[in-house]
Design a protein around this motif. Structure first.
Motif, PDB file in Angstrom:
ATOM      1  N   ALA A  91      37.504 -14.896 -74.771  1.00 55.17           N
ATOM      2  CA  ALA A  91      38.059 -14.576 -73.453  1.00 55.17           C
ATOM      3  C   ALA A  91      37.420 -13.304 -72.902  1.00 55.17           C
ATOM      4  O   ALA A  91      36.999 -13.256 -71.739  1.00 55.17           O
ATOM      5  CB  ALA A  91      39.572 -14.421 -73.528  1.00 55.17           C
ATOM      6  N   ALA A  92      37.326 -12.284 -73.732  1.00 53.84           N
ATOM      7  CA  ALA A  92      36.719 -11.021 -73.299  1.00 53.84           C
ATOM      8  C   ALA A  92      35.242 -11.214 -72.967  1.00 53.84           C
ATOM      9  O   ALA A  92      34.738 -10.641 -71.990  1.00 53.84           O
ATOM     10  CB  ALA A  92      36.888  -9.962 -74.383  1.00 53.84           C
ATOM     11  N   SER A  93      34.551 -12.027 -73.743  1.00 50.82           N
ATOM     12  CA  SER A  93      33.126 -12.283 -73.507  1.00 50.82           C
ATOM     13  C   SER A  93      32.896 -13.000 -72.185  1.00 50.82           C
ATOM     14  O   SER A  93      31.981 -12.665 -71.429  1.00 50.82           O
ATOM     15  CB  SER A  93      32.524 -13.112 -74.640  1.00 50.82           C
ATOM     16  N   VAL A  94      33.717 -14.000 -71.888  1.00 44.66           N
ATOM     17  CA  VAL A  94      33.582 -14.739 -70.628  1.00 44.66           C
ATOM     18  C   VAL A  94      33.876 -13.812 -69.452  1.00 44.66           C
ATOM     19  O   VAL A  94      33.116 -13.771 -68.470  1.00 44.66           O
ATOM     20  CB  VAL A  94      34.498 -15.986 -70.592  1.00 44.66           C
ATOM     21  N   MET A  95      34.957 -13.053 -69.539  1.00 42.64           N
ATOM     22  CA  MET A  95      35.310 -12.121 -68.463  1.00 42.64           C
ATOM     23  C   MET A  95      34.197 -11.098 -68.255  1.00 42.64           C
ATOM     24  O   MET A  95      33.798 -10.823 -67.118  1.00 42.64           O
ATOM     25  CB  MET A  95      36.629 -11.405 -68.769  1.00 42.64           C
ATOM     26  N   SER A  96      33.704 -10.538 -69.318  1.00 43.41           N
ATOM     27  CA  SER A  96      32.654  -9.523 -69.246  1.00 43.41           C
ATOM     28  C   SER A  96      31.369 -10.098 -68.649  1.00 43.41           C
ATOM     29  O   SER A  96      30.741  -9.485 -67.783  1.00 43.41           O
ATOM     30  CB  SER A  96      32.393  -8.960 -70.641  1.00 43.41           C
ATOM     31  N   TRP A  97      30.965 -11.288 -69.121  1.00 50.02           N
ATOM     32  CA  TRP A  97      29.760 -11.947 -68.612  1.00 50.02           C
ATOM     33  C   TRP A  97      29.865 -12.181 -67.108  1.00 50.02           C
ATOM     34  O   TRP A  97      28.955 -11.856 -66.352  1.00 50.02           O
ATOM     35  CB  TRP A  97      29.545 -13.272 -69.355  1.00 50.02           C
ATOM     36  N   TYR A  98      30.994 -12.723 -66.665  1.00 50.28           N
ATOM     37  CA  TYR A  98      31.155 -13.005 -65.235  1.00 50.28           C
ATOM     38  C   TYR A  98      31.219 -11.703 -64.426  1.00 50.28           C
ATOM     39  O   TYR A  98      30.585 -11.589 -63.381  1.00 50.28           O
ATOM     40  CB  TYR A  98      32.404 -13.861 -64.985  1.00 50.28           C
ATOM     41  N   GLU A  99      31.950 -10.729 -64.918  1.00 47.55           N
ATOM     42  CA  GLU A  99      32.083  -9.437 -64.227  1.00 47.55           C
ATOM     43  C   GLU A  99      30.715  -8.786 -64.037  1.00 47.55           C
ATOM     44  O   GLU A  99      30.378  -8.323 -62.944  1.00 47.55           O
ATOM     45  CB  GLU A  99      33.010  -8.509 -65.018  1.00 47.55           C
ATOM     46  N   GLU A 100      29.920  -8.764 -65.076  1.00 49.89           N
ATOM     47  CA  GLU A 100      28.616  -8.099 -65.026  1.00 49.89           C
ATOM     48  C   GLU A 100      27.585  -8.849 -64.197  1.00 49.89           C
ATOM     49  O   GLU A 100      26.737  -8.225 -63.558  1.00 49.89           O
ATOM     50  CB  GLU A 100      28.082  -7.905 -66.448  1.00 49.89           C
ATOM     51  N   ASN A 101      27.638 -10.165 -64.198  1.00 45.08           N
ATOM     52  CA  ASN A 101      26.585 -10.956 -63.563  1.00 45.08           C
ATOM     53  C   ASN A 101      26.925 -11.534 -62.199  1.00 45.08           C
ATOM     54  O   ASN A 101      26.020 -11.766 -61.395  1.00 45.08           O
ATOM     55  CB  ASN A 101      26.169 -12.101 -64.496  1.00 45.08           C
ATOM     56  N   TYR A 102      28.206 -11.795 -61.949  1.00 37.53           N
ATOM     57  CA  TYR A 102      28.540 -12.529 -60.725  1.00 37.53           C
ATOM     58  C   TYR A 102      29.654 -11.926 -59.877  1.00 37.53           C
ATOM     59  O   TYR A 102      29.810 -12.314 -58.720  1.00 37.53           O
ATOM     60  CB  TYR A 102      28.892 -13.980 -61.066  1.00 37.53           C
ATOM     61  N   ASN A 103      30.441 -11.033 -60.406  1.00 35.68           N
ATOM     62  CA  ASN A 103      31.535 -10.467 -59.608  1.00 35.68           C
ATOM     63  C   ASN A 103      31.005  -9.293 -58.780  1.00 35.68           C
ATOM     64  O   ASN A 103      31.171  -8.137 -59.136  1.00 35.68           O
ATOM     65  CB  ASN A 103      32.699 -10.024 -60.500  1.00 35.68           C
ATOM     66  N   GLN A 104      30.348  -9.646 -57.681  1.00 34.26           N
ATOM     67  CA  GLN A 104      29.719  -8.645 -56.830  1.00 34.26           C
ATOM     68  C   GLN A 104      30.532  -8.415 -55.565  1.00 34.26           C
ATOM     69  O   GLN A 104      31.321  -9.252 -55.163  1.00 34.26           O
ATOM     70  CB  GLN A 104      28.315  -9.111 -56.458  1.00 34.26           C
ATOM     71  N   LYS A 105      30.297  -7.289 -54.936  1.00 33.73           N
ATOM     72  CA  LYS A 105      30.958  -6.975 -53.677  1.00 33.73           C
ATOM     73  C   LYS A 105      30.376  -7.880 -52.592  1.00 33.73           C
ATOM     74  O   LYS A 105      29.175  -7.892 -52.359  1.00 33.73           O
ATOM     75  CB  LYS A 105      30.725  -5.508 -53.318  1.00 33.73           C
ATOM     76  N   PRO A 106      31.231  -8.678 -51.944  1.00 34.91           N
ATOM     77  CA  PRO A 106      30.752  -9.541 -50.870  1.00 34.91           C
ATOM     78  C   PRO A 106      30.235  -8.718 -49.679  1.00 34.91           C
ATOM     79  O   PRO A 106      30.674  -7.585 -49.457  1.00 34.91           O
ATOM     80  CB  PRO A 106      31.986 -10.345 -50.459  1.00 34.91           C
ATOM     81  N   LEU A 107      29.321  -9.282 -48.945  1.00 39.73           N
ATOM     82  CA  LEU A 107      28.790  -8.649 -47.748  1.00 39.73           C
ATOM     83  C   LEU A 107      29.949  -8.303 -46.815  1.00 39.73           C
ATOM     84  O   LEU A 107      30.856  -9.108 -46.626  1.00 39.73           O
ATOM     85  CB  LEU A 107      27.825  -9.627 -47.062  1.00 39.73           C
TER      86      LEU A 107
END
Length: 116
Positions: free
Chosen positions: A8-24
């Motif tokens: 669970a922590a790995s999935v959250m961390s992976w998504y946070e680091e790679n895809y959870n970006q500030k929208p335009l």
């Protein structure tokens, strides 16, 4: 139980680091929770990015994707050509995208196969 928490922590961390970006035009990036949806909500991903995310996810977390239906979460759109100009076999049915959440990614990673 500890291994499941690590996943669970790995999935959250992976998504946070790679895809959870500030929208335009947003002041800050979205808060990531297990209920965060990649395909619906305030900041859904475009089909191309959704495909990239899911391809990386299945590979990175070694999840069997045989039961995964991409179009359930990112259904085809009509595009510029209206249905009345299309042949019967090329008509596009309007469907709403179903939510694909971080929790679904976590639970499927724990199981080693797509559960939804």
């Amino acid at each position: 139980m500890e291994l499941k928490d690590d996943i669970a922590a790995s999935v959250m961390s992976w998504y946070e680091e790679n895809y959870n970006q500030k929208p335009l035009f947003a002041k800050k990036k979205p808060v990531l929770t297990p209920e965060t949806s990649l395909s619906t909500g305030h900041y859904p991903w475009a089909r191309e990015t959704g495909d990239e995310i899911m391809t990386e996810y299945f590979s990175r977390f070694n999840v069997d994707k045989s039961g995964f239906d991409f179009f359930k979460y990112w259904p085809p759109s009509k595009g510029l050509i209206p249905n009345f100009l299309r042949s019967k076999e090329l008509k596009v049915v309007n469907r709403r995208a179903e939510p694909l959440t971080i929790d679904m990614l976590i639970e499927s990673a724990k199981a080693g196969r797509w559960l939804y």
